[in-house]
Design a protein around this motif. Structure first.
Motif, mmCIF file in Angstrom:
data_model
loop_
_atom_site.group_PDB
_atom_site.id
_atom_site.type_symbol
_atom_site.label_atom_id
_atom_site.label_comp_id
_atom_site.label_asym_id
_atom_site.label_seq_id
_atom_site.Cartn_x
_atom_site.Cartn_y
_atom_site.Cartn_z
ATOM 1 N N THR A 66 58.079 53.094 68.734
ATOM 2 C CA THR A 66 57.429 52.731 67.464
ATOM 3 C C THR A 66 55.910 52.807 67.592
ATOM 4 O O THR A 66 55.349 52.343 68.580
ATOM 5 C CB THR A 66 57.864 51.305 67.045
ATOM 6 N N PRO A 67 55.240 53.403 66.592
ATOM 7 C CA PRO A 67 53.781 53.543 66.705
ATOM 8 C C PRO A 67 53.059 52.216 66.470
ATOM 9 O O PRO A 67 53.593 51.289 65.877
ATOM 10 C CB PRO A 67 53.445 54.524 65.581
ATOM 11 N N ASP A 68 51.845 52.182 66.917
ATOM 12 C CA ASP A 68 50.964 51.040 66.685
ATOM 13 C C ASP A 68 50.611 50.987 65.188
ATOM 14 O O ASP A 68 50.075 51.953 64.636
ATOM 15 C CB ASP A 68 49.698 51.280 67.539
ATOM 16 N N PRO A 69 50.885 49.868 64.504
ATOM 17 C CA PRO A 69 50.621 49.780 63.055
ATOM 18 C C PRO A 69 49.155 50.056 62.700
ATOM 19 O O PRO A 69 48.865 50.628 61.644
ATOM 20 C CB PRO A 69 51.005 48.334 62.704
ATOM 21 N N VAL A 72 48.662 53.756 62.477
ATOM 22 C CA VAL A 72 49.302 54.286 61.268
ATOM 23 C C VAL A 72 48.405 54.019 60.058
ATOM 24 O O VAL A 72 48.147 54.913 59.246
ATOM 25 C CB VAL A 72 50.698 53.647 61.056
ATOM 26 N N ALA A 73 47.898 52.786 59.973
ATOM 27 C CA ALA A 73 47.042 52.413 58.838
ATOM 28 C C ALA A 73 45.793 53.292 58.814
ATOM 29 O O ALA A 73 45.365 53.761 57.749
ATOM 30 C CB ALA A 73 46.662 50.939 58.938
ATOM 31 N N GLU A 74 45.243 53.554 59.981
ATOM 32 C CA GLU A 74 44.032 54.369 60.065
ATOM 33 C C GLU A 74 44.324 55.805 59.594
ATOM 34 O O GLU A 74 43.562 56.390 58.830
ATOM 35 C CB GLU A 74 43.526 54.368 61.505
ATOM 36 N N ALA A 75 45.463 56.347 60.049
ATOM 37 C CA ALA A 75 45.837 57.711 59.657
ATOM 38 C C ALA A 75 46.038 57.803 58.146
ATOM 39 O O ALA A 75 45.701 58.809 57.516
ATOM 40 C CB ALA A 75 47.101 58.140 60.390
ATOM 41 N N LEU A 76 46.563 56.717 57.552
ATOM 42 C CA LEU A 76 46.847 56.733 56.112
ATOM 43 C C LEU A 76 45.578 56.735 55.260
ATOM 44 O O LEU A 76 45.638 56.939 54.048
ATOM 45 C CB LEU A 76 47.714 55.538 55.726
ATOM 46 N N ALA A 77 44.437 56.512 55.875
ATOM 47 C CA ALA A 77 43.188 56.536 55.122
ATOM 48 C C ALA A 77 42.853 57.962 54.671
ATOM 49 O O ALA A 77 42.124 58.169 53.704
ATOM 50 C CB ALA A 77 42.055 55.972 55.974
ATOM 51 N N ALA A 78 43.401 58.963 55.348
ATOM 52 C CA ALA A 78 43.157 60.367 54.980
ATOM 53 C C ALA A 78 43.870 60.691 53.669
ATOM 54 O O ALA A 78 44.837 60.028 53.302
ATOM 55 C CB ALA A 78 43.656 61.278 56.095
ATOM 56 N N LEU A 84 48.880 65.925 56.245
ATOM 57 C CA LEU A 84 48.912 64.541 56.742
ATOM 58 C C LEU A 84 50.325 64.196 57.226
ATOM 59 O O LEU A 84 50.501 63.553 58.266
ATOM 60 C CB LEU A 84 48.446 63.561 55.651
ATOM 61 N N VAL A 85 51.335 64.656 56.477
ATOM 62 C CA VAL A 85 52.721 64.425 56.908
ATOM 63 C C VAL A 85 52.948 65.106 58.259
ATOM 64 O O VAL A 85 53.546 64.519 59.175
ATOM 65 C CB VAL A 85 53.726 64.958 55.858
ATOM 66 N N ALA A 86 52.436 66.336 58.399
ATOM 67 C CA ALA A 86 52.587 67.064 59.665
ATOM 68 C C ALA A 86 51.938 66.284 60.803
ATOM 69 O O ALA A 86 52.470 66.219 61.915
ATOM 70 C CB ALA A 86 51.978 68.457 59.547
ATOM 71 N N GLN A 87 50.816 65.666 60.501
ATOM 72 C CA GLN A 87 50.127 64.881 61.542
ATOM 73 C C GLN A 87 51.000 63.705 61.997
ATOM 74 O O GLN A 87 51.121 63.442 63.198
ATOM 75 C CB GLN A 87 48.790 64.394 60.981
ATOM 76 N N PHE A 88 51.648 63.022 61.025
ATOM 77 C CA PHE A 88 52.561 61.920 61.389
ATOM 78 C C PHE A 88 53.723 62.423 62.240
ATOM 79 O O PHE A 88 54.115 61.801 63.224
ATOM 80 C CB PHE A 88 53.105 61.214 60.139
ATOM 81 N N LEU A 89 54.274 63.569 61.856
ATOM 82 C CA LEU A 89 55.422 64.095 62.607
ATOM 83 C C LEU A 89 55.005 64.574 63.995
ATOM 84 O O LEU A 89 55.739 64.419 64.968
ATOM 85 C CB LEU A 89 56.095 65.230 61.831
ATOM 86 N N ARG A 90 53.796 65.145 64.082
ATOM 87 C CA ARG A 90 53.284 65.516 65.411
ATOM 88 C C ARG A 90 53.131 64.272 66.279
ATOM 89 O O ARG A 90 53.339 64.327 67.491
ATOM 90 C CB ARG A 90 51.947 66.251 65.294
ATOM 91 N N ASP A 91 52.777 63.141 65.646
ATOM 92 C CA ASP A 91 52.669 61.887 66.408
ATOM 93 C C ASP A 91 54.043 61.420 66.910
ATOM 94 O O ASP A 91 54.158 60.942 68.034
ATOM 95 C CB ASP A 91 52.032 60.782 65.555
ATOM 96 N N PHE A 137 58.592 54.109 53.888
ATOM 97 C CA PHE A 137 57.196 54.249 54.319
ATOM 98 C C PHE A 137 56.553 55.463 53.632
ATOM 99 O O PHE A 137 55.451 55.379 53.072
ATOM 100 C CB PHE A 137 57.133 54.425 55.842
ATOM 101 N N HIS A 138 57.276 56.588 53.673
ATOM 102 C CA HIS A 138 56.765 57.841 53.109
ATOM 103 C C HIS A 138 56.489 57.710 51.607
ATOM 104 O O HIS A 138 55.413 58.088 51.123
ATOM 105 C CB HIS A 138 57.812 58.925 53.374
ATOM 106 N N LEU A 139 57.463 57.158 50.889
ATOM 107 C CA LEU A 139 57.325 57.050 49.432
ATOM 108 C C LEU A 139 56.254 56.011 49.076
ATOM 109 O O LEU A 139 55.420 56.259 48.192
ATOM 110 C CB LEU A 139 58.669 56.687 48.796
ATOM 111 N N ASP A 140 56.257 54.867 49.766
ATOM 112 C CA ASP A 140 55.268 53.820 49.471
ATOM 113 C C ASP A 140 53.853 54.316 49.753
ATOM 114 O O ASP A 140 52.910 53.927 49.078
ATOM 115 C CB ASP A 140 55.532 52.565 50.328
ATOM 116 N N ALA A 141 53.705 55.173 50.752
ATOM 117 C CA ALA A 141 52.373 55.675 51.107
ATOM 118 C C ALA A 141 51.926 56.797 50.160
ATOM 119 O O ALA A 141 50.807 57.281 50.268
ATOM 120 C CB ALA A 141 52.380 56.180 52.546
ATOM 121 N N GLY A 142 52.818 57.194 49.240
ATOM 122 C CA GLY A 142 52.465 58.263 48.303
ATOM 123 C C GLY A 142 52.332 59.619 48.978
ATOM 124 O O GLY A 142 51.610 60.499 48.486
#
Lengths: 195, 195
Positions: A66-69, A72-78, A84-91, A137-142
């Motif tokens: 599980t990633p560090d929250p 994740v929050a920092e990445a979601l600022a982009a 951005l989805v690709a970046q999450f999946l690469r993580d 997570f995906h849907l809530d993050a838009g």
């Protein structure tokens, strides 16, 4: 008996290494004691039986992957985009690659679960919840894409990881680029981004 | 020693059932003799050692999961479209579902291959060739999508099958629809079809 949370985690980590290296048939309480370099019998003080050990290994691998929250929050600022989805999946991929034992142990558990209905039921529940959490997570993050897209992304990355762990020559290091292409080709591009 | 091809196939089929039911550690030449209901020692007359047995199991599962060329040719008579690709992938899925033992045995072999470099090398080569053949078939048949698309389709269906075999509640019977959606969303639709 007194139990120590750090020692419990160390025993579970040793059990993950035994599973990854020896397979499920090699996983005995005694083999875990040996791997963890603790006195024989320690493991049986922490886990009532092998089934309980397997259940806690499952939770422990989940925890390790599980990633560090905060990250994740920092990445979601982009801005939201297929990239951005690709970046999450690469993580996700990078975490697996940094902890291959956890994913291999989970694959051993999956196969053991086919033979042990009780473990199989736990795994079914755990993976189902994990996918639902990913979708939420995906849907809530838009992020772009609907629940079917998220499910398809999950399946493709899962297939990729299984191949990378067991037949790495098949993708030969192209997993990252394949993730980028998958997101670019599958996900809708929002009007705002194109503006 | 005289060898009989039908008996060899029957021994390999028994070995696949042993692997699927007991895992790779349960696979001994003696267990295969018992499963195939042949005299003890038969298996060792057909396979020089366990490594040779594993290699031939790999080939046998491939053989069992390969479609009938006549059916493939017949399906190819339909116009090229994302729906036709979905039909081929649904067939892959149906063959797996009708022969879960072969796919489970292959997953056991994959994990065994992580621990046995010689088997791992064989598996790498075999899966690599299989993916290249899939890509060539797809492109030669003029089906929509390029080699990256075919690789992504392969990975997603692979992930789907692994989940269906080990944690079936996750997709809960929606694999067919997910295959349709994957092809519809991922693959380009040709100008001819839209006309």
């Amino acid at each position: 008996m007194r139990q120590n949370p750090a020692r419990r985690a160390a025993l579970l980590d040793a059990a993950i290494e035994v599973l990854a290296a020896e397979g499920s048939r090699g996983l005995t309480l005694r083999a875990v004691d040996a791997k963890a370099q603790v006195p024989v019998g320690t493991c049986s003080n922490y886990f009532a039986n092998r089934a309980e050990l397997l259940r806690q290994i499952m939770e422990r691998t989940r925890e390790r992957l599980t990633p560090d929250p905060a990250e994740v929050a920092e990445a979601l600022a982009a801005p939201s985009s297929p990239e951005l989805v690709a970046q999450f999946l690469r993580d996700v991929y990078r975490r697996m690659d940094a902890d291959r034992s956890s994913y291999l142990a989970m694959m051993e558990l999956r196969l053991e679960g086919v033979r042990r209905p009780e473990l199989g039921a736990e795994l079914n529940r755990s993976f189902r919840v994990a996918l639902e959490e990913n979708i939420r997570f995906h849907l809530d993050a838009g992020l772009p894409g609907d629940r079917v897209d998220v499910t398809l992304l999950y399946l493709a990355v899962h297939g990729m990881i299984v191949d990378d762990l067991t037949v790495p020559d098949v993708l030969a290091g192209s997993a990252g680029e394949l993730i980028d292409e998958l997101c670019r080709r599958l996900l809708p591009r929002g009007a705002a981004e194109n503006a």
